[in-house]
Write an enzyme that holds these catalytic residues in place. Structure first.
Site, PDB file in Angstrom:
ATOM      1  CG  PHE A   1      -2.141   0.790   1.133  1.00 12.41           C
ATOM      2  CD1 PHE A   1      -3.355   0.175   0.915  1.00 12.41           C
ATOM      3  CD2 PHE A   1      -2.110   2.184   1.241  1.00 12.41           C
ATOM      4  CE1 PHE A   1      -4.526   0.909   0.807  1.00 12.41           C
ATOM      5  CE2 PHE A   1      -3.276   2.925   1.134  1.00 12.41           C
ATOM      6  CZ  PHE A   1      -4.489   2.284   0.912  1.00 12.41           C
TER       7      PHE A   1
ATOM      8  CB  ALA B   1       0.298  -0.314   7.701  1.00 11.88           C
TER       9      ALA B   1
ATOM     10  CD  GLU C   1      -3.324  -6.515   5.627  1.00 15.10           C
ATOM     11  OE1 GLU C   1      -2.764  -5.511   5.152  1.00 15.10           O
ATOM     12  OE2 GLU C   1      -4.529  -6.532   5.939  1.00 15.10           O
TER      13      GLU C   1
ATOM     14  CB  VAL D   1      -0.337   4.973   7.658  1.00 14.78           C
ATOM     15  CG1 VAL D   1      -1.823   5.212   7.898  1.00 14.78           C
ATOM     16  CG2 VAL D   1       0.002   3.489   7.820  1.00 14.78           C
ATOM     17  CB  ILE D   2      -1.199   9.024   3.394  1.00  8.65           C
ATOM     18  CG1 ILE D   2       0.225   8.657   2.956  1.00  8.65           C
ATOM     19  CG2 ILE D   2      -1.487  10.511   3.132  1.00  8.65           C
ATOM     20  CD1 ILE D   2       0.472   8.811   1.471  1.00  8.65           C
TER      21      ILE D   2
ATOM     22  CB  THR E   1     -12.090   8.132   7.449  1.00  9.83           C
ATOM     23  OG1 THR E   1     -10.966   7.346   7.041  1.00  9.83           O
ATOM     24  CG2 THR E   1     -13.075   8.272   6.326  1.00  9.83           C
TER      25      THR E   1
ATOM     26  CG  HIS F   1      -8.924   3.387   7.485  1.00  9.02           C
ATOM     27  ND1 HIS F   1      -9.477   2.332   8.160  1.00  9.02           N
ATOM     28  CD2 HIS F   1      -8.162   2.838   6.503  1.00  9.02           C
ATOM     29  CE1 HIS F   1      -9.081   1.205   7.613  1.00  9.02           C
ATOM     30  NE2 HIS F   1      -8.273   1.482   6.613  1.00  9.02           N
TER      31      HIS F   1
ATOM     32  NE  ARG G   1       6.917  13.235   8.383  1.00  4.97           N
ATOM     33  CZ  ARG G   1       5.921  13.458   9.215  1.00  4.97           C
ATOM     34  NH1 ARG G   1       5.118  12.485   9.564  1.00  4.97           N
ATOM     35  NH2 ARG G   1       5.718  14.662   9.721  1.00  4.97           N
TER      36      ARG G   1
HETATM   37  N1  INI Z   1      -2.556   0.641   4.453  1.00  2.00           N
HETATM   38  C1  INI Z   1      -1.391   1.307   4.474  1.00  2.00           C
HETATM   39  O1  INI Z   1      -0.328   0.668   4.541  1.00  2.00           O
HETATM   40  N2  INI Z   1      -1.382   2.667   4.406  1.00  2.00           N
HETATM   41  C2  INI Z   1      -2.541   3.405   4.362  1.00  2.00           C
HETATM   42  O2  INI Z   1      -2.453   4.650   4.277  1.00  2.00           O
HETATM   43  C3  INI Z   1      -3.773   2.719   4.356  1.00  2.00           C
HETATM   44  N3  INI Z   1      -5.004   3.460   4.298  1.00  2.00           N
HETATM   45  O3  INI Z   1      -4.991   4.681   4.502  1.00  2.00           O
HETATM   46  O4  INI Z   1      -6.078   2.901   4.100  1.00  2.00           O
HETATM   47  C4  INI Z   1      -3.753   1.298   4.391  1.00  2.00           C
HETATM   48  N4  INI Z   1      -4.900   0.603   4.366  1.00  2.00           N
HETATM   49  C5  INI Z   1      -4.924  -0.817   4.062  1.00  2.00           C
HETATM   50  C6  INI Z   1      -4.727  -1.694   5.281  1.00  2.00           C
HETATM   51  O5  INI Z   1      -3.412  -1.604   5.805  1.00  2.00           O
HETATM   52  C7  INI Z   1      -5.004  -3.152   4.942  1.00  2.00           C
HETATM   53  O6  INI Z   1      -4.113  -3.608   3.952  1.00  2.00           O
HETATM   54  C8  INI Z   1      -6.433  -3.376   4.455  1.00  2.00           C
HETATM   55  O7  INI Z   1      -7.338  -2.793   5.374  1.00  2.00           O
HETATM   56  C9  INI Z   1      -6.732  -4.882   4.347  1.00  2.00           C
HETATM   57  O8  INI Z   1      -6.695  -5.478   5.627  1.00  2.00           O
END
Ligand code: INI
Length: 157
Positions: A22, A56, A58, A81-82, A86, A88, A127
């Protein structure tokens, strides 16, 4: 007074790296920074094992498997992670950092949190190898230092 500190010599260390797909525009840069730092400090390229995960969320399970395997002196977790509209991202960050800390305590293997947490794309860019350095590089140095720390007499075994 006796002080215990570790040097940044990577020779002989075995390092596991967990990296999220991701936001891979950024996580590939973090991985490149981590690998560069490890190899420049003496880690053999063949002693670095990289496990890709979807995101992230996982990464703790993969880190736990690696740390518990007995095959690695340290595990580095890379991700990006951005913050969106939301909460989230905030939830992911909290869950990931708490889990990684617990895995390190449970296994006794250093688990280094190299997940970039950014409020926006600019911060993620900064970063991942520009203005604010490369979090993969600094995570790699922390991994070497922590792995060596536990090889010092007086702190373990
Ligand atoms: N995963 C990330 O690594 N970075 C993110 O910014 C992110 N956002 O924002 O949704 C993200 N979501 C996916 C998450 O980590 C899982 O792979 C997904 O929910 C499946 O379990």
């Amino acid at each position: 007074m006796k002080e215990i500190s570790a040097h940044l010599e990577g020779k002989g260390l075995r390092i596991g790296v967990v990296v999220s797909r991701f936001n891979d525009l950024f996580t590939r840069q973090l991985l490149a920074g981590a690998e560069d730092a490890l190899v420049r400090h003496g880690v053999d390229a063949d002693a670095i094992t990289v496990a890709w995960v979807p995101g992230a969320n996982e990464s703790p399970l993969a880190a736990q498997k690696m740390a518990g395997s007995g095959r690695y002196d340290a595990v580095i977790v890379l991700g990006c992670v951005i913050q969106g509209a939301t909460r989230h991202a905030e939830l992911i960050n909290g869950q990931v950092s708490r889990s990684l800390a617990k895995i390190a305590l449970d296994t006794g293997v250093p688990v280094i949190n190299g997940v970039v947490t950014a409020e926006n794309l600019d911060q993620a860019i900064e970063r991942s190898g520009t203005k604010a350095g490369n979090k993969g590089w600094t995570a790699a140095l922390a991994a070497i230092e922590m792995a060596n720390l536990f090889k010092q007499p007086g702190i373990s075994g």
